[in-house]
Design a protein around this motif. Sequence first.
Motif, PDB file in Angstrom:
ATOM      1  N   GLU A  43      -8.898   8.852   7.186  1.00 13.33           N
ATOM      2  CA  GLU A  43      -7.856   7.861   6.849  1.00 13.33           C
ATOM      3  C   GLU A  43      -6.504   8.454   7.256  1.00 13.33           C
ATOM      4  N   PRO A  44      -6.005   8.114   8.420  1.00 17.71           N
ATOM      5  CA  PRO A  44      -4.772   8.759   8.877  1.00 17.71           C
ATOM      6  C   PRO A  44      -3.613   8.556   7.899  1.00 17.71           C
ATOM      7  N   PRO A  45      -2.837   9.615   7.629  1.00 23.53           N
ATOM      8  CA  PRO A  45      -1.652   9.441   6.785  1.00 23.53           C
ATOM      9  C   PRO A  45      -0.588   8.652   7.548  1.00 23.53           C
ATOM     10  N   THR A  46       0.403   8.127   6.828  1.00 21.45           N
ATOM     11  CA  THR A  46       1.444   7.347   7.506  1.00 21.45           C
ATOM     12  C   THR A  46       2.466   8.281   8.168  1.00 21.45           C
ATOM     13  N   ILE A  47       2.772   9.366   7.460  1.00 23.51           N
ATOM     14  CA  ILE A  47       3.788  10.303   7.975  1.00 23.51           C
ATOM     15  C   ILE A  47       3.164  11.691   8.060  1.00 23.51           C
ATOM     16  N   VAL A  48       3.447  12.404   9.141  1.00 28.20           N
ATOM     17  CA  VAL A  48       3.006  13.801   9.233  1.00 28.20           C
ATOM     18  C   VAL A  48       4.239  14.687   9.372  1.00 28.20           C
ATOM     19  N   VAL A  49       4.277  15.746   8.538  1.00 28.49           N
ATOM     20  CA  VAL A  49       5.330  16.765   8.665  1.00 28.49           C
ATOM     21  C   VAL A  49       4.633  17.994   9.227  1.00 28.49           C
ATOM     22  N   ALA A  50       5.079  18.479  10.385  1.00 29.87           N
ATOM     23  CA  ALA A  50       4.282  19.524  11.046  1.00 29.87           C
ATOM     24  C   ALA A  50       5.118  20.640  11.636  1.00 29.87           C
ATOM     25  N   THR A  51       4.517  21.838  11.669  1.00 30.22           N
ATOM     26  CA  THR A  51       5.067  22.896  12.512  1.00 30.22           C
ATOM     27  C   THR A  51       4.393  22.730  13.874  1.00 30.22           C
ATOM     28  N   ILE A  52       5.052  23.236  14.911  1.00 33.69           N
ATOM     29  CA  ILE A  52       4.615  22.851  16.254  1.00 33.69           C
ATOM     30  C   ILE A  52       3.226  23.394  16.615  1.00 33.69           C
ATOM     31  N   ALA A  53       2.897  24.619  16.172  1.00 34.64           N
ATOM     32  CA  ALA A  53       1.604  25.189  16.569  1.00 34.64           C
ATOM     33  C   ALA A  53       0.449  24.371  15.967  1.00 34.64           C
ATOM     34  N   SER A  54       0.539  24.049  14.689  1.00 32.63           N
ATOM     35  CA  SER A  54      -0.539  23.274  14.046  1.00 32.63           C
ATOM     36  C   SER A  54      -0.616  21.879  14.650  1.00 32.63           C
ATOM     37  N   LEU A  55       0.530  21.318  14.933  1.00 34.30           N
ATOM     38  CA  LEU A  55       0.566  19.983  15.535  1.00 34.30           C
ATOM     39  C   LEU A  55      -0.158  19.984  16.881  1.00 34.30           C
ATOM     40  N   CYS A  56       0.141  21.006  17.713  1.00 36.61           N
ATOM     41  CA  CYS A  56      -0.469  21.052  19.047  1.00 36.61           C
ATOM     42  C   CYS A  56      -1.988  21.117  18.947  1.00 36.61           C
ATOM     43  N   LYS A  61       0.881  -1.170   0.000  1.00 38.96           N
ATOM     44  CA  LYS A  61       0.000   0.000   0.000  1.00 38.96           C
ATOM     45  C   LYS A  61       0.918   1.219   0.000  1.00 38.96           C
ATOM     46  N   SER A  62       0.503   2.289  -0.675  1.00 42.54           N
ATOM     47  CA  SER A  62       1.451   3.419  -0.704  1.00 42.54           C
ATOM     48  C   SER A  62       1.406   4.188   0.616  1.00 42.54           C
ATOM     49  N   CYS A  63       2.496   4.861   0.865  1.00 44.71           N
ATOM     50  CA  CYS A  63       2.643   5.600   2.116  1.00 44.71           C
ATOM     51  C   CYS A  63       2.184   7.037   1.877  1.00 44.71           C
ATOM     52  N   THR A  64       1.339   7.558   2.746  1.00 45.65           N
ATOM     53  CA  THR A  64       0.831   8.923   2.536  1.00 45.65           C
ATOM     54  C   THR A  64       1.508   9.903   3.488  1.00 45.65           C
ATOM     55  N   VAL A  65       1.695  11.115   2.992  1.00 47.83           N
ATOM     56  CA  VAL A  65       2.410  12.130   3.790  1.00 47.83           C
ATOM     57  C   VAL A  65       1.542  13.372   3.907  1.00 47.83           C
ATOM     58  N   MET A  66       1.284  13.792   5.134  1.00 46.57           N
ATOM     59  CA  MET A  66       0.482  15.007   5.347  1.00 46.57           C
ATOM     60  C   MET A  66       1.378  16.159   5.780  1.00 46.57           C
ATOM     61  N   ALA A  67       1.162  17.327   5.176  1.00 50.18           N
ATOM     62  CA  ALA A  67       1.876  18.530   5.623  1.00 50.18           C
ATOM     63  C   ALA A  67       0.931  19.320   6.515  1.00 50.18           C
ATOM     64  N   LEU A  68       1.229  19.334   7.800  1.00 46.62           N
ATOM     65  CA  LEU A  68       0.366  20.001   8.777  1.00 46.62           C
ATOM     66  C   LEU A  68       1.091  21.284   9.220  1.00 46.62           C
ATOM     67  N   LEU A  69       0.947  22.328   8.405  1.00 44.84           N
ATOM     68  CA  LEU A  69       1.838  23.481   8.578  1.00 44.84           C
ATOM     69  C   LEU A  69       1.065  24.774   8.861  1.00 44.84           C
ATOM     70  N   ASP A  70       1.700  25.690   9.565  1.00 44.31           N
ATOM     71  CA  ASP A  70       1.067  26.984   9.847  1.00 44.31           C
ATOM     72  C   ASP A  70       0.622  27.601   8.528  1.00 44.31           C
ATOM     73  N   GLY A  71      -0.569  28.171   8.530  1.00 39.93           N
ATOM     74  CA  GLY A  71      -1.069  28.797   7.308  1.00 39.93           C
ATOM     75  C   GLY A  71      -1.780  27.801   6.408  1.00 39.93           C
ATOM     76  N   GLY A  72      -1.872  26.545   6.835  1.00 43.52           N
ATOM     77  CA  GLY A  72      -2.549  25.532   6.003  1.00 43.52           C
ATOM     78  C   GLY A  72      -4.040  25.484   6.316  1.00 43.52           C
ATOM     79  N   MET A  73      -4.738  24.597   5.611  1.00 42.84           N
ATOM     80  CA  MET A  73      -6.197  24.480   5.786  1.00 42.84           C
ATOM     81  C   MET A  73      -6.472  23.449   6.870  1.00 42.84           C
ATOM     82  N   LEU A  74      -6.494  23.870   8.128  1.00 47.94           N
ATOM     83  CA  LEU A  74      -6.588  22.897   9.213  1.00 47.94           C
ATOM     84  C   LEU A  74      -7.908  22.113   9.197  1.00 47.94           C
ATOM     85  N   ARG A  75      -8.974  22.757   8.704  1.00 51.31           N
ATOM     86  CA  ARG A  75     -10.260  22.046   8.682  1.00 51.31           C
ATOM     87  C   ARG A  75     -10.163  20.809   7.769  1.00 51.31           C
ATOM     88  N   ARG A  76      -9.503  21.032   6.631  1.00 53.93           N
ATOM     89  CA  ARG A  76      -9.347  19.909   5.692  1.00 53.93           C
ATOM     90  C   ARG A  76      -8.476  18.801   6.302  1.00 53.93           C
TER      91      ARG A  76
END
Length: 477
Positions: free
Chosen positions: A204-217, A181-196
Amino acid sequence: MAPIISATQQLPQVSHAVLYSKPTRTGFSLLQSHILYSNRALFYSRSSFRPLKAILNSPSLTKVADDAKEKGEALTLREICLGRVPEHLLRRVEEVGYAVPTDVQKQALPVLFSGRDCILHAQTGSGKTLAYLLLIFSVINTQRSAVQALIVVPTRELGIQVTKVARMLAATPTENDAEQKSCTVMALLDGGMLRRHKSWLKAEPPTIVVATIASLCQMLEKHLLKLESMQVLVIDEVDFMFNSSKQVSSLRKLLTSYSSCNSHQTVFASASIPQHNRFLYDCIQQKWTKRDVVHVHINPIEPMPTCLQHRFVICSKKQRHQTLLSLLQSDAPKSGIIFVGEQSEKSKKAGNGPPTIDLVDFLKTSYGGCSEILLLEEDMNFNSRAASLSEVRQGGGYLLVATDIAARGVDLPEITHIYNFDLPRTAVDYLHRAGRTGRKPFSDEKCNVTSIIMPEERFVLQRYENELMFNCEELFL
Ligand SMILES: Nc1ncnc2c1ncn2[C@@H]1O[C@H](COP(=O)(O)OP(=O)(O)OP(=O)(O)O)[C@@H](O)[C@H]1O
């Protein structure tokens, strides 16, 4: 060389004696700054205070790296990763052009694959990103529907870049790998569309998340992300994050929560970890890492890539624009970054415009040598920042006028020239600005870093030269 002075009384964290010939006041403080910066003992000659030879003071830690180095000396990336990283990903790594490991990959990968926590401490542009991504690819199970790896970055710009590399490597497996199955990567970054992102995480949780700390929290607080499911946590540009008043407390909380999870591996990465032994000690004390954490420190006596040529030009404040113009005309860089300092509060109150805009306007009217003059600074909105970076990534010649926001992690391998229109505030800032060039690991191409300074700043630049152990040559225009 004599006499021998033990530095242990003055600096308890330093365990080595220091060979030091001339115990004058300036000499000693210079020595101290070297030790504090790198926690190394230095050998000094009688004639100069420049280090002749340096040694690391943690033999047990370096031994791990040395063993790994010995084993990995002549191996290709594929050979190092075989049996660890799935075959389709290895093929992808090769297709992208990564065949020979860089020094940090050679030394760190065996340690990372062994499951130990790790501090990746290696020059700018040395390939730390691929090292930690290969670790992540070796542990994730794409059949599991859970976020399994988290990469925390200090800026949106770096987040976009890391996500792009991760997605490029994790491209959908071919038909031959149908069971993968392919691996999915989410960019959870400040200024992004957090609702989406919330809907995505729920569905469907992604396999890897790349995040800035505020959005992550925000996602952690809403229980949309769970640290318990993570197998690897990477903190990139860790020293920057610990130094940022906006990020440090959330980062500490994250590390403390993650450390209480059962099966976990933590990786810190940066080209600069001032007082790294102290940092290592804190990590163990706070239980952010396990006790057997490994400090992979590559090329400690040359903290900056050797292909960099450092130069400076002295002029008065009023002549700086003209000096920059002359430099550009004689260098004719295809692509470069001009770093400008933050505007002071005093200058803002006086109603002056931002110096970055001023410089962009000046270059657009006076300099005809380059096709694009672009701007990147904190005060721009996220869309304009993204637009500037996507334009530079399309290639072609450009000059990017930027504040230090572009100094951390941004990878634009075509850049050959860096100009410090304002001198950076610290040696560490100098190192990261300079490190935006010389980013082709196996290339001998010479790249330039040129600082435009006022006469009274020569002393400051000299201090950076001593701290970072490089030589800066004066240019006369
Ligand atoms: N094994 C390799 N072979 C060829 N190129 C590589 C290899 N590993 C990494 N690179 C390239 O080297 C460049 C620098 O890599 P990367 O961005 O990971 O550096 P870094 O160590 O994270 O630097 P910084 O400290 O500035 O963030 C990138 O363009 C990357 O594609």
